[in-house]
Design a protein around this motif. Sequence first.
Motif, PDB file in Angstrom:
ATOM      1  N   THR A  69       1.659  -7.731 -16.147  1.00 57.83           N
ATOM      2  CA  THR A  69       3.124  -7.723 -16.137  1.00 57.83           C
ATOM      3  C   THR A  69       3.651  -8.829 -17.038  1.00 57.83           C
ATOM      4  N   PHE A  70       4.945  -8.802 -17.286  1.00 53.61           N
ATOM      5  CA  PHE A  70       5.574  -9.789 -18.173  1.00 53.61           C
ATOM      6  C   PHE A  70       5.375 -11.205 -17.637  1.00 53.61           C
ATOM      7  N   TYR A  71       5.533 -11.410 -16.331  1.00 54.35           N
ATOM      8  CA  TYR A  71       5.354 -12.738 -15.748  1.00 54.35           C
ATOM      9  C   TYR A  71       3.899 -13.200 -15.866  1.00 54.35           C
ATOM     10  N   GLN A  72       2.970 -12.294 -15.677  1.00 55.18           N
ATOM     11  CA  GLN A  72       1.558 -12.659 -15.812  1.00 55.18           C
ATOM     12  C   GLN A  72       1.225 -13.038 -17.256  1.00 55.18           C
ATOM     13  N   GLN A  73       1.856 -12.374 -18.209  1.00 56.59           N
ATOM     14  CA  GLN A  73       1.642 -12.710 -19.610  1.00 56.59           C
ATOM     15  C   GLN A  73       2.235 -14.079 -19.939  1.00 56.59           C
ATOM     16  N   ILE A  74       3.365 -14.399 -19.333  1.00 53.18           N
ATOM     17  CA  ILE A  74       3.929 -15.743 -19.504  1.00 53.18           C
ATOM     18  C   ILE A  74       2.953 -16.790 -18.966  1.00 53.18           C
ATOM     19  N   TRP A  75       2.394 -16.539 -17.797  1.00 48.38           N
ATOM     20  CA  TRP A  75       1.453 -17.478 -17.180  1.00 48.38           C
ATOM     21  C   TRP A  75       0.208 -17.642 -18.050  1.00 48.38           C
ATOM     22  N   THR A  76      -0.294 -16.539 -18.606  1.00 50.63           N
ATOM     23  CA  THR A  76      -1.453 -16.617 -19.493  1.00 50.63           C
ATOM     24  C   THR A  76      -1.146 -17.473 -20.723  1.00 50.63           C
ATOM     25  N   SER A  77       0.027 -17.286 -21.305  1.00 49.32           N
ATOM     26  CA  SER A  77       0.415 -18.085 -22.472  1.00 49.32           C
ATOM     27  C   SER A  77       0.520 -19.562 -22.126  1.00 49.32           C
ATOM     28  N   LEU A  78       1.070 -19.877 -20.962  1.00 46.43           N
ATOM     29  CA  LEU A  78       1.175 -21.280 -20.551  1.00 46.43           C
ATOM     30  C   LEU A  78      -0.208 -21.892 -20.347  1.00 46.43           C
ATOM     31  N   GLN A  79      -1.110 -21.146 -19.710  1.00 44.47           N
ATOM     32  CA  GLN A  79      -2.469 -21.647 -19.540  1.00 44.47           C
ATOM     33  C   GLN A  79      -3.134 -21.907 -20.884  1.00 44.47           C
ATOM     34  N   THR A  80      -2.949 -20.987 -21.809  1.00 41.56           N
ATOM     35  CA  THR A  80      -3.577 -21.123 -23.121  1.00 41.56           C
ATOM     36  C   THR A  80      -3.037 -22.326 -23.871  1.00 41.56           C
ATOM     37  N   VAL A  81      -1.710 -22.482 -23.889  1.00 41.56           N
ATOM     38  CA  VAL A  81      -1.132 -23.573 -24.671  1.00 41.56           C
ATOM     39  C   VAL A  81      -1.480 -24.927 -24.060  1.00 41.56           C
ATOM     40  N   PHE A  82      -1.530 -25.024 -22.736  1.00 42.10           N
ATOM     41  CA  PHE A  82      -1.873 -26.308 -22.130  1.00 42.10           C
ATOM     42  C   PHE A  82      -3.355 -26.647 -22.330  1.00 42.10           C
ATOM     43  N   PHE A  83      -4.205 -25.632 -22.303  1.00 42.05           N
ATOM     44  CA  PHE A  83      -5.621 -25.878 -22.573  1.00 42.05           C
ATOM     45  C   PHE A  83      -5.809 -26.362 -24.012  1.00 42.05           C
ATOM     46  N   GLY A  84      -5.180 -25.681 -24.964  1.00 40.87           N
ATOM     47  CA  GLY A  84      -5.273 -26.110 -26.361  1.00 40.87           C
ATOM     48  C   GLY A  84      -4.638 -27.461 -26.591  1.00 40.87           C
ATOM     49  N   PHE A  85      -3.505 -27.721 -25.938  1.00 37.76           N
ATOM     50  CA  PHE A  85      -2.825 -29.012 -26.074  1.00 37.76           C
ATOM     51  C   PHE A  85      -3.679 -30.135 -25.485  1.00 37.76           C
ATOM     52  N   PHE A  86      -4.323 -29.879 -24.349  1.00 39.60           N
ATOM     53  CA  PHE A  86      -5.194 -30.882 -23.730  1.00 39.60           C
ATOM     54  C   PHE A  86      -6.352 -31.237 -24.666  1.00 39.60           C
ATOM     55  N   LEU A  87      -6.972 -30.231 -25.265  1.00 36.80           N
ATOM     56  CA  LEU A  87      -8.050 -30.493 -26.222  1.00 36.80           C
ATOM     57  C   LEU A  87      -7.533 -31.300 -27.415  1.00 36.80           C
ATOM     58  N   ALA A  88      -6.337 -30.973 -27.887  1.00 33.67           N
ATOM     59  CA  ALA A  88      -5.766 -31.685 -29.027  1.00 33.67           C
ATOM     60  C   ALA A  88      -5.551 -33.159 -28.704  1.00 33.67           C
ATOM     61  N   VAL A  89      -5.026 -33.449 -27.509  1.00 31.06           N
ATOM     62  CA  VAL A  89      -4.776 -34.842 -27.127  1.00 31.06           C
ATOM     63  C   VAL A  89      -6.088 -35.600 -26.946  1.00 31.06           C
ATOM     64  N   VAL A  90      -7.089 -34.938 -26.336  1.00 31.92           N
ATOM     65  CA  VAL A  90      -8.388 -35.573 -26.123  1.00 31.92           C
ATOM     66  C   VAL A  90      -9.031 -35.958 -27.460  1.00 31.92           C
ATOM     67  N   ILE A  91      -8.834 -35.131 -28.480  1.00 34.67           N
ATOM     68  CA  ILE A  91      -9.401 -35.429 -29.795  1.00 34.67           C
ATOM     69  C   ILE A  91      -8.526 -36.427 -30.560  1.00 34.67           C
ATOM     70  N   ALA A  92      -7.219 -36.190 -30.556  1.00 39.05           N
ATOM     71  CA  ALA A  92      -6.320 -36.937 -31.442  1.00 39.05           C
ATOM     72  C   ALA A  92      -6.045 -38.358 -30.962  1.00 39.05           C
ATOM     73  N   ALA A  93      -5.877 -38.558 -29.651  1.00 43.05           N
ATOM     74  CA  ALA A  93      -5.497 -39.887 -29.163  1.00 43.05           C
ATOM     75  C   ALA A  93      -6.576 -40.946 -29.431  1.00 43.05           C
ATOM     76  N   PRO A  94      -7.847 -40.726 -29.057  1.00 41.50           N
ATOM     77  CA  PRO A  94      -8.857 -41.743 -29.365  1.00 41.50           C
ATOM     78  C   PRO A  94      -9.030 -41.977 -30.865  1.00 41.50           C
ATOM     79  N   LEU A  95      -9.024 -40.869 -31.636  1.00 45.20           N
ATOM     80  CA  LEU A  95      -9.181 -41.019 -33.080  1.00 45.20           C
ATOM     81  C   LEU A  95      -7.997 -41.770 -33.683  1.00 45.20           C
ATOM     82  N   GLY A  96      -6.802 -41.500 -33.184  1.00 47.02           N
ATOM     83  CA  GLY A  96      -5.619 -42.208 -33.666  1.00 47.02           C
ATOM     84  C   GLY A  96      -5.672 -43.693 -33.345  1.00 47.02           C
ATOM     85  N   ILE A  97      -6.195 -44.038 -32.166  1.00 43.76           N
ATOM     86  CA  ILE A  97      -6.332 -45.453 -31.804  1.00 43.76           C
ATOM     87  C   ILE A  97      -7.310 -46.156 -32.752  1.00 43.76           C
TER      88      ILE A  97
END
Length: 382
Positions: free
Chosen positions: A171-199
């Motif tokens: 359903t439309f709501y389930q697709q919204i939830w899937t997109s949120l899960q995907t973006v937060f997973f990708g964002f979490f990986l980005a922060v884990v990589i970028a923050a230490p390297l940036g420091i």
Amino acid sequence: MGSIVFNKVDASVDEQVVASPSEITREVSEKESADSKSERQEKVFSGINKASKFLDVFALSWVTPLLMMAAGDSPKRNLPLLGRRLVVPIVAILTFLAAWAVLAPQVKTSLGAIPGPAQVWEQAVVLHKDHLQEKQKAGQFYERQAARNDALIAAGREGDVSRVSYTGKQTFYQQIWTSLQTVFFGFFLAVVIAAPLGIVMGMSSTMNAAFNPLIQIFKPVSPLAWLPIVTMIVSATVATDSGISKSFLTSAITVTLCSLWPTLINTALGVASVDKDLVNVGKVLKLKPHTQITKLILPSALPLIFTGMRLSLGVGWMVLIAAEMLAQNPGLGKFVWDEFQNGSSQSLAKIIVAVLTIGIIGFLLDRVMYALQTMFTHTSTR
């Protein structure tokens, strides 16, 4: 006659002298009461001003002038502020909706005229009803499955008991939830990589010189260019029965590759901008690198780090839609693509519903990050 007048005047003076202490006491009491009221009002105003910072975070700045007027502040000073913060945006939105309703029917496409606000709202209601119907079907499926399993257990056939997940349409709501899960997973990986390297880059000019050319090369790369590479790598390395959808991983890693750069650059800039006196204090006290980073560098660099994270999340949310379209991950991007391929008379209105949903969710994600930034960072006024 003169004596009588004198006596009256004398009596009036006596009365005035007797009444003066009570009047003075009353005036003092009234003054103290007014001062106390003024102090209470000032405390209320101060509390409202402090609360206004948090109201601004959640885009509720228009509540502040209402609270100030309710507390007794001058309407003359607060009404113009209320007009700019509430009335003007509402008028702008209503004007946009009116222009949309008038101009949309004039634009003809292969699927008919561009739907107006009424048609889009109608399809939003349809999507909501579809979700409720699908939820009801899932409930009935699990009820039938439970009844069948109970009957098998009662007949002594426990080995035949099976539990299968409902595989109805997303359903439309389930697709919204899937997109949120995907973006937060990708964002979490980005922060884990970028923050230490940036420091590391911010603390070492040598490392900054080493990584800066690579950043400038890969930062402008489109997600459409990353996606085929990521798809091939995920397909070759992730087993089909691993329990993680390949399309989910493909979309999430594409989000990571496109969204890590703002966090990386801002973290390096924030660390490099830390007051050199703080760094020298750490050297004089012979602090360990971990202590120096957590106690001296990060608190000063956090505002810029959070700014980078806000930008990264916004970029990730934009990239996600294109990634889901091509990777066929069952999120909002796939919903838009499926409706485009469907080509029915309602498809265009449903696509606009998705577009508005994407925009609203993007705004809310930014507000969440801004709230976290306000909670964990300090400024010159807080």
